[in-house]
Design a protein around this motif. Sequence first.
Motif, PDB file in Angstrom:
ATOM      1  N   LEU A   1       0.830  -1.211   0.000  1.00  0.00           N
ATOM      2  CA  LEU A   1       0.000   0.000   0.000  1.00  0.00           C
ATOM      3  C   LEU A   1       0.861   1.257   0.000  1.00  0.00           C
ATOM      4  CD1 LEU A   1      -2.870  -1.029   2.451  1.00  0.00           C
ATOM      5  CD2 LEU A   1      -2.993  -0.778  -0.041  1.00  0.00           C
ATOM      6  N   PHE A   2       1.943   1.242   0.770  1.00  0.00           N
ATOM      7  CA  PHE A   2       2.847   2.392   0.749  1.00  0.00           C
ATOM      8  C   PHE A   2       3.444   2.553  -0.638  1.00  0.00           C
ATOM      9  CE2 PHE A   2       2.686   2.405   5.364  1.00  0.00           C
ATOM     10  CZ  PHE A   2       2.912   3.740   5.667  1.00  0.00           C
ATOM     11  N   GLY A   3       3.846   1.456  -1.254  1.00  0.00           N
ATOM     12  CA  GLY A   3       4.412   1.537  -2.595  1.00  0.00           C
ATOM     13  C   GLY A   3       3.434   2.114  -3.593  1.00  0.00           C
ATOM     14  N   ILE A   4       2.182   1.664  -3.537  1.00  0.00           N
ATOM     15  CA  ILE A   4       1.155   2.174  -4.456  1.00  0.00           C
ATOM     16  C   ILE A   4       0.933   3.669  -4.233  1.00  0.00           C
ATOM     17  CG2 ILE A   4      -1.296   2.069  -5.007  1.00  0.00           C
ATOM     18  CD1 ILE A   4      -1.147  -0.955  -4.432  1.00  0.00           C
ATOM     19  N   ALA A   5       0.886   4.084  -2.970  1.00  0.00           N
ATOM     20  CA  ALA A   5       0.672   5.510  -2.670  1.00  0.00           C
ATOM     21  C   ALA A   5       1.778   6.365  -3.264  1.00  0.00           C
ATOM     22  CB  ALA A   5       0.592   5.713  -1.160  1.00  0.00           C
TER      23      ALA A   5
ATOM     24  N   ASP B   1      11.106 -11.888  13.596  1.00  0.00           N
ATOM     25  CA  ASP B   1      12.225 -12.776  13.899  1.00  0.00           C
ATOM     26  C   ASP B   1      12.806 -12.539  15.281  1.00  0.00           C
ATOM     27  OD1 ASP B   1      11.934 -13.981  11.443  1.00  0.00           O
ATOM     28  OD2 ASP B   1      13.387 -12.675  10.448  1.00  0.00           O
ATOM     29  N   LEU B   2      12.514 -11.389  15.863  1.00  0.00           N
ATOM     30  CA  LEU B   2      12.912 -11.144  17.253  1.00  0.00           C
ATOM     31  C   LEU B   2      11.869 -11.669  18.242  1.00  0.00           C
ATOM     32  CD1 LEU B   2      14.356  -7.542  16.881  1.00  0.00           C
ATOM     33  CD2 LEU B   2      15.648  -9.585  17.555  1.00  0.00           C
ATOM     34  N   GLY B   3      10.825 -12.292  17.715  1.00  0.00           N
ATOM     35  CA  GLY B   3       9.816 -12.879  18.584  1.00  0.00           C
ATOM     36  C   GLY B   3       8.557 -12.066  18.703  1.00  0.00           C
ATOM     37  N   GLY B   4       8.431 -11.008  17.934  1.00  0.00           N
ATOM     38  CA  GLY B   4       7.256 -10.160  18.018  1.00  0.00           C
ATOM     39  C   GLY B   4       6.045 -10.776  17.344  1.00  0.00           C
ATOM     40  N   GLY B   5       4.872 -10.504  17.901  1.00  0.00           N
ATOM     41  CA  GLY B   5       3.620 -10.959  17.318  1.00  0.00           C
ATOM     42  C   GLY B   5       3.113  -9.985  16.271  1.00  0.00           C
ATOM     43  N   ARG B   6       1.868 -10.142  15.904  1.00  0.00           N
ATOM     44  CA  ARG B   6       1.307  -9.339  14.812  1.00  0.00           C
ATOM     45  C   ARG B   6       1.311  -7.849  15.135  1.00  0.00           C
ATOM     46  NH1 ARG B   6      -3.523 -12.121  12.054  1.00  0.00           N
ATOM     47  NH2 ARG B   6      -1.718 -13.360  11.422  1.00  0.00           N
ATOM     48  N   THR B   7       1.006  -7.495  16.371  1.00  0.00           N
ATOM     49  CA  THR B   7       0.983  -6.072  16.736  1.00  0.00           C
ATOM     50  C   THR B   7       2.355  -5.443  16.563  1.00  0.00           C
ATOM     51  OG1 THR B   7      -0.808  -6.421  18.320  1.00  0.00           O
ATOM     52  CG2 THR B   7       0.514  -4.430  18.591  1.00  0.00           C
ATOM     53  N   ALA B   8       3.395  -6.122  17.022  1.00  0.00           N
ATOM     54  CA  ALA B   8       4.753  -5.591  16.891  1.00  0.00           C
ATOM     55  C   ALA B   8       5.157  -5.471  15.434  1.00  0.00           C
ATOM     56  CB  ALA B   8       5.734  -6.485  17.648  1.00  0.00           C
ATOM     57  N   GLN B   9       4.811  -6.478  14.647  1.00  0.00           N
ATOM     58  CA  GLN B   9       5.173  -6.451  13.229  1.00  0.00           C
ATOM     59  C   GLN B   9       4.494  -5.299  12.498  1.00  0.00           C
ATOM     60  OE1 GLN B   9       4.535 -10.368  11.427  1.00  0.00           O
ATOM     61  NE2 GLN B   9       4.845 -11.296  13.444  1.00  0.00           N
ATOM     62  N   ILE B  10       3.204  -5.145  12.732  1.00  0.00           N
ATOM     63  CA  ILE B  10       2.451  -4.087  12.050  1.00  0.00           C
ATOM     64  C   ILE B  10       2.926  -2.711  12.515  1.00  0.00           C
ATOM     65  CG2 ILE B  10       0.156  -3.050  11.821  1.00  0.00           C
ATOM     66  CD1 ILE B  10      -0.990  -5.884  11.886  1.00  0.00           C
ATOM     67  N   PHE B  11       3.166  -2.568  13.812  1.00  0.00           N
ATOM     68  CA  PHE B  11       3.619  -1.270  14.310  1.00  0.00           C
ATOM     69  C   PHE B  11       4.970  -0.914  13.704  1.00  0.00           C
ATOM     70  CE2 PHE B  11       5.820   1.626  17.102  1.00  0.00           C
ATOM     71  CZ  PHE B  11       4.835   2.561  17.407  1.00  0.00           C
ATOM     72  N   ALA B  12       5.894  -1.872  13.672  1.00  0.00           N
ATOM     73  CA  ALA B  12       7.222  -1.593  13.108  1.00  0.00           C
ATOM     74  C   ALA B  12       7.105  -1.167  11.652  1.00  0.00           C
ATOM     75  CB  ALA B  12       8.114  -2.821  13.247  1.00  0.00           C
ATOM     76  N   ALA B  13       6.306  -1.902  10.867  1.00  0.00           N
ATOM     77  CA  ALA B  13       6.167  -1.573   9.450  1.00  0.00           C
ATOM     78  C   ALA B  13       5.527  -0.200   9.257  1.00  0.00           C
ATOM     79  CB  ALA B  13       5.335  -2.652   8.752  1.00  0.00           C
ATOM     80  N   LEU B  14       4.460   0.094   9.998  1.00  0.00           N
ATOM     81  CA  LEU B  14       3.792   1.383   9.872  1.00  0.00           C
ATOM     82  C   LEU B  14       4.692   2.530  10.329  1.00  0.00           C
ATOM     83  CD1 LEU B  14       0.097   0.841  11.049  1.00  0.00           C
ATOM     84  CD2 LEU B  14       0.885   1.558   8.788  1.00  0.00           C
ATOM     85  N   ALA B  15       5.371   2.336  11.450  1.00  0.00           N
ATOM     86  CA  ALA B  15       6.212   3.406  11.983  1.00  0.00           C
ATOM     87  C   ALA B  15       7.341   3.752  11.026  1.00  0.00           C
ATOM     88  CB  ALA B  15       6.776   3.000  13.345  1.00  0.00           C
ATOM     89  N   VAL B  16       7.902   2.748  10.366  1.00  0.00           N
ATOM     90  CA  VAL B  16       8.960   3.019   9.380  1.00  0.00           C
ATOM     91  C   VAL B  16       8.375   3.713   8.157  1.00  0.00           C
ATOM     92  CG1 VAL B  16      10.603   1.943   7.803  1.00  0.00           C
ATOM     93  CG2 VAL B  16      10.461   1.160  10.166  1.00  0.00           C
ATOM     94  N   GLY B  17       7.277   3.199   7.628  1.00  0.00           N
ATOM     95  CA  GLY B  17       6.677   3.804   6.439  1.00  0.00           C
ATOM     96  C   GLY B  17       6.201   5.219   6.663  1.00  0.00           C
ATOM     97  N   LEU B  18       5.856   5.550   7.906  1.00  0.00           N
ATOM     98  CA  LEU B  18       5.352   6.884   8.238  1.00  0.00           C
ATOM     99  C   LEU B  18       6.413   7.753   8.907  1.00  0.00           C
ATOM    100  CD1 LEU B  18       1.787   5.893   9.498  1.00  0.00           C
ATOM    101  CD2 LEU B  18       2.378   7.027   7.341  1.00  0.00           C
TER     102      LEU B  18
END
Length: 496
Positions: free
Chosen positions: A17-21, A95-112
């Motif tokens: 989605l970030f790429g498309i935007a 890979d550091l053991g994070g669940g879905r919330t950690a993964q989504i937050f990391a991806a969103l925080a970097v993209g934003l």
Amino acid sequence: MPDPRGSVIPIVVIATLFGIAHMLTNGQYGFHRDEWQFLSDAQDLDWGFVPYPPLTAALELLGLKMFGLSLIGLRMFSVIAQSLVILASGLMARDLGGGRTAQIFAALAVGLSPVPMFEATEFQYSSFDMLWWVLIAWCVIRMLRDEEPRWWLAIGVLAGLGMQTKYSMAFFLVGVFVGVIATDARRHVASRWFWIGGVVAFLIFLPNLVWLIRHDFISYHFLQGIHARDVGQGRAHGFLRDQFLLNVNLFAAPVWLAGLYAYARDARYRMLAWMYGVPLLFMVLAQGRFYYICGVYPMLLSMGAVVCERWLRGQRAVSRKVITSVGFAGVIAIGIFAALRIVPIATSGPLRDYALKNNTDLREEIGWEELVTTVAAIRDALPVDQQAHLGIVVGNYGEYGSIALLGPRYRLPMPFTAVNTAWIRGYPTPSPTTNIVLGSSRERAEELFEGCRLAGHTANAWGVMNEESLDHPDIFVCGPARRPWSELWGHGPEFG
């Protein structure tokens, strides 16, 4: 039930989605001054260029062959690079053991975050440099997690590509090495894969190293000159401040700080803290610019997202939901604010005016087509005998690249300049007897050429004030050079 850490679909969706935007907005204005330099260097590919190694120009040549002079097409490589950065950030959290919330937050925080967002809006070598930093960090995490030394081979490949992209990769590699020596990861020094990775990195970098030796390490002198300029002009001011304001989404600052603190105390992953601390210390001492270490923050955000997720698991359900909601809302709010200033969302109206007012890089995308048409009109107004022996002398790489790429439409001769790699390409022979001179003051033009007269001005239809329209708006028509070009070229290149 499958382990949520094993599903990458949410972070793939976010990265896509970030790429498309970015693809939808990247065709709004024009090429940036720096992009014109990559485009012109791509026309004369070599194993090195004065300001940088060759990989970025090679990608630009590939883009030109695929898309021509297409803003969206050529910037697609940067979009892909930053989408991969977002994806890798989520994968590091997983890979550091994070669940879905950690993964989504990391991806969103970097993209934003402002800098990653900017890196997807233009074709810049820093866009790819950031990708190599992030992928190396991901490989290190996998190596430490799995106790698998063969990851050093991948690290070596990425390190070599990084050195073929931007020389600041060397500071990150020092951080990796210090992290190995200063922690329990030093056991990897005894592994053959550690040394194989080093050899692979060296072999990938070797062609550029040979080019540097053949050209008397001209890139090192360039970096010295540019660094002195940046320090003198105050461009290095606010280095630590901008680690929070620009390199990372400000609302996520407590997250990456928590990650840094926690993993600095973790015996298995302490190496990651050194990979941040060493480049940071180098840049503080050397007075580097804030974005030189931007590539390390996706790793820190991923680390912090995992730490915070674990902490939240110990909180009551209501508190956990409130804190999580506030965290995501704050990151999104800061991200929207950054996008309004960074992303070329609109070509008219208040959104465009706000972006152009607050973003000098967007202003440097305006007016290049008009500059070339103005030069062509000045040429057409000259007597035929003067047109027959005409030279176009430019003062910076943006002028050089725009005329080199767009000039053939108007049958303009190739420009020439002593700035950066164009100095290596030399000057025309026989020497032009009439010269159109731009990017220069009247005093400088009259110092170099005979019989100069004002012939026009650089301008743009939007009335945007940028380097061309503010610093050197005048265009001159001059006679022959006062001294032989060989003598002028003997002073060496000008760095810009």
